[in-house]
Design an enzyme around this catalytic site. Sequence first.
Site, PDB file in Angstrom:
ATOM      1  N   CYS A   1      27.371-102.149 -65.576  1.00  0.00           N
ATOM      2  CA  CYS A   1      26.380-102.349 -66.641  1.00  0.00           C
ATOM      3  C   CYS A   1      26.038-101.003 -67.286  1.00  0.00           C
ATOM      4  CB  CYS A   1      25.121-103.016 -66.083  1.00  0.00           C
ATOM      5  SG  CYS A   1      24.028-101.885 -65.198  1.00  0.00           S
TER       6      CYS A   1
ATOM      7  N   CYS B   1      24.213 -98.436 -65.013  1.00  0.00           N
ATOM      8  CA  CYS B   1      25.115 -97.829 -64.026  1.00  0.00           C
ATOM      9  C   CYS B   1      26.076 -96.844 -64.689  1.00  0.00           C
ATOM     10  CB  CYS B   1      25.895 -98.900 -63.279  1.00  0.00           C
ATOM     11  SG  CYS B   1      24.873 -99.825 -62.104  1.00  0.00           S
TER      12      CYS B   1
ATOM     13  N   GLU C   1      27.080-100.763 -57.829  1.00  0.00           N
ATOM     14  CA  GLU C   1      27.503 -99.386 -58.111  1.00  0.00           C
ATOM     15  C   GLU C   1      26.403 -98.394 -57.780  1.00  0.00           C
ATOM     16  OE1 GLU C   1      27.731-102.056 -60.000  1.00  0.00           O
ATOM     17  OE2 GLU C   1      29.376-101.933 -61.437  1.00  0.00           O
TER      18      GLU C   1
ATOM     19  N   CYS D   1      22.233-102.919 -58.860  1.00  0.00           N
ATOM     20  CA  CYS D   1      23.675-103.203 -58.914  1.00  0.00           C
ATOM     21  C   CYS D   1      24.419-102.536 -57.748  1.00  0.00           C
ATOM     22  CB  CYS D   1      24.272-102.666 -60.208  1.00  0.00           C
ATOM     23  SG  CYS D   1      23.702-103.486 -61.688  1.00  0.00           S
TER      24      CYS D   1
ATOM     25  N   ASN E   1      25.433-105.573 -54.595  1.00  0.00           N
ATOM     26  CA  ASN E   1      24.219-105.810 -55.380  1.00  0.00           C
ATOM     27  C   ASN E   1      23.133-106.432 -54.502  1.00  0.00           C
ATOM     28  OD1 ASN E   1      25.968-108.096 -55.424  1.00  0.00           O
ATOM     29  ND2 ASN E   1      24.946-108.941 -57.215  1.00  0.00           N
TER      30      ASN E   1
ATOM     31  N   GLU F   1      19.628-108.463 -55.028  1.00  0.00           N
ATOM     32  CA  GLU F   1      18.687-109.162 -55.920  1.00  0.00           C
ATOM     33  C   GLU F   1      17.412-109.503 -55.157  1.00  0.00           C
ATOM     34  OE1 GLU F   1      20.844-112.535 -57.423  1.00  0.00           O
ATOM     35  OE2 GLU F   1      22.203-111.261 -58.569  1.00  0.00           O
TER      36      GLU F   1
END
Length: 131
Positions: A88, A91, A57, A55, A44, A46
């Site tokens: 999430c 994703c 994924e 994310c 991930n 940020e």
Amino acid sequence: MSDAPEDLVDAATAVRDNAVANYSNFKVGSALRTDSGAIFAGCNVENATLGLTVCAERVALWKALSEGERSFTEIAVVTAAERPTPPCGACRQLLWEFCGDIPVFMVSTLGKRATLQLSELIPYAFDKRDL
Ligand code: THU
């Protein structure tokens, strides 16, 4: 349901160390296998907007797609959470589009594991059949 393949879990665990997670401190690593056996891993990422976070994924998926890969067999997601972390909703949608009904191996470094098919994580998904 088969056990999580250790090479895939190892790749997701290793890339998790690169997570850029200074805001949440929630580090995620993911590894996606192609049908030829290659593994693409992502963490991930940020940033100060928070909302533009990507994310793990999706990073793994974008890496693979941008290298020309189009067929995938399985994905692992590794965190240090008490409950194995599921992808999430965003994703799930994108994995469904590009990977289809693959197994999702959710692994916690604390020891707990869970495996679900993507179709269980996103039942009755919207996709190109609906257009
Ligand atoms: N995150 C992932 O990378 N994958 C998931 O499956 C769940 C959430 C990230 C996004 C954000 O950087 C942090 O975890 C907290 O939501």
